[in-house]
Enzyme design. Sequence first.
Site, PDB file in Angstrom:
ATOM      1  N   GLN A 177       0.825  -1.202   0.000  1.00 49.36           N
ATOM      2  CA  GLN A 177       0.000   0.000   0.000  1.00 49.36           C
ATOM      3  C   GLN A 177       0.864   1.258   0.000  1.00 49.36           C
ATOM      4  OE1 GLN A 177      -2.141  -1.607   3.587  1.00 49.36           O
ATOM      5  NE2 GLN A 177      -3.924  -0.720   2.589  1.00 49.36           N
ATOM      6  N   CYS A 214      -0.243  13.083 -16.081  1.00 53.43           N
ATOM      7  CA  CYS A 214      -0.890  14.352 -16.392  1.00 53.43           C
ATOM      8  C   CYS A 214      -2.294  14.399 -15.795  1.00 53.43           C
ATOM      9  CB  CYS A 214      -0.949  14.554 -17.907  1.00 53.43           C
ATOM     10  SG  CYS A 214      -1.766  16.088 -18.392  1.00 53.43           S
ATOM     11  N   ALA A 253       8.217  -4.588  12.354  1.00 51.57           N
ATOM     12  CA  ALA A 253       8.523  -5.447  11.207  1.00 51.57           C
ATOM     13  C   ALA A 253      10.016  -5.693  11.074  1.00 51.57           C
ATOM     14  CB  ALA A 253       7.981  -4.808   9.927  1.00 51.57           C
ATOM     15  N   GLY A 261       2.635  -4.402   8.966  1.00 49.64           N
ATOM     16  CA  GLY A 261       2.560  -2.956   9.139  1.00 49.64           C
ATOM     17  C   GLY A 261       1.362  -2.295   8.514  1.00 49.64           C
ATOM     18  N   VAL A 274       3.613   4.078  -1.302  1.00 47.17           N
ATOM     19  CA  VAL A 274       3.852   4.730  -2.591  1.00 47.17           C
ATOM     20  C   VAL A 274       5.333   5.040  -2.805  1.00 47.17           C
ATOM     21  CG1 VAL A 274       1.529   5.695  -2.662  1.00 47.17           C
ATOM     22  CG2 VAL A 274       3.387   7.045  -1.648  1.00 47.17           C
ATOM     23  N   CYS A 300      -4.587  14.696 -19.382  1.00 43.61           N
ATOM     24  CA  CYS A 300      -4.695  13.596 -20.347  1.00 43.61           C
ATOM     25  C   CYS A 300      -4.349  12.232 -19.758  1.00 43.61           C
ATOM     26  CB  CYS A 300      -3.829  13.873 -21.575  1.00 43.61           C
ATOM     27  SG  CYS A 300      -2.040  13.716 -21.296  1.00 43.61           S
ATOM     28  N   PRO A 304       2.906  -3.882  15.590  1.00 43.50           N
ATOM     29  CA  PRO A 304       3.074  -3.635  17.023  1.00 43.50           C
ATOM     30  C   PRO A 304       1.785  -3.828  17.816  1.00 43.50           C
ATOM     31  CG  PRO A 304       4.256  -1.978  15.774  1.00 43.50           C
ATOM     32  CD  PRO A 304       3.455  -2.788  14.768  1.00 43.50           C
ATOM     33  N   CYS A 344       0.352  17.309 -23.630  1.00 47.37           N
ATOM     34  CA  CYS A 344      -0.762  18.238 -23.817  1.00 47.37           C
ATOM     35  C   CYS A 344      -0.571  19.568 -23.101  1.00 47.37           C
ATOM     36  CB  CYS A 344      -2.074  17.588 -23.351  1.00 47.37           C
ATOM     37  SG  CYS A 344      -2.233  17.458 -21.544  1.00 47.37           S
ATOM     38  N   HIS A 402      -1.519   1.576  -4.269  1.00 45.50           N
ATOM     39  CA  HIS A 402      -1.873   2.992  -4.123  1.00 45.50           C
ATOM     40  C   HIS A 402      -1.016   3.901  -5.000  1.00 45.50           C
ATOM     41  CE1 HIS A 402      -3.838   2.206   0.085  1.00 45.50           C
ATOM     42  NE2 HIS A 402      -4.529   1.732  -0.923  1.00 45.50           N
TER      43      HIS A 402
END
Length: 253
Positions: A101, A127, A239, A195, A103, A130, A222, A158, A119
């Site tokens: 999850q 963009c 972890a 986690g 990024v 577009c 935890p 664009c 995610h």
Amino acid sequence: MMFAEELLDTLRQARHVVVFTGAGVSAESGIPTFRDRLDGLWSRLPPATLATTAAFRADPSLVWGWYQWRRTLVHRAQPNPAHRAIAELAGMVPQLTLITQNVDDLHERAGSQDVIHLHGQLERPRCFTCGREPGSPLPAPDEPQAGRHVIPPACEHCGGPLRPGVVWFGESLPADALSQAFHAAEQCDLLISVGTSGVVYPAAEIPQVAWRMRATVLHVNPQPGPLHGEREFALASAAGVALPALLDAAFAG
């Protein structure tokens, strides 16, 4: 750290392991979660008010600036022992599918390949107009870019503004990534959830799907939540402590 022998045997014999990670793994590398209190410039701006289409449309330079600040944190951070243990585990089992999850790119920097990002990814903007991605990667962020307002780069196709390549509140998860994740959960012998709070749907269903399909499920957190019963285990641990210890207990010697 003590582990149930049933869990260790399952890991040793598993043909397909799924590892499903959430914000807690990145937090151990110093990347704040959306639930953490932010410092300094951003302390008065709740993340949930910035991570939306409406916020970007209203003030794109504010939202882009906040994500550049997050990119700065990610670039400073390093993979922690949990990231490295997951990458190492991939070489110990016949098949490993890594679903996250998060990024950031810490899994990739630790050596994991073909990571399924539910995610989106900070380093893959697109963009706002577009939807196409730029042909070249974003430059590494520096301190001046971490200020409050930063004008987004223009799309080379664009001319529209680039937006962060992440899933905002109110947006659907990428269909291909979600399909791959559920398929892996249906096929695995063991799913290790690490986690993650287990409250953000539809991603929170992934461990449930694996358990319903008769896989063993291990939760590393935890503060792990309640268990269904058989074939489900919980480790109340960070972890970066639990995963290296699990690999040592299962495979050392």
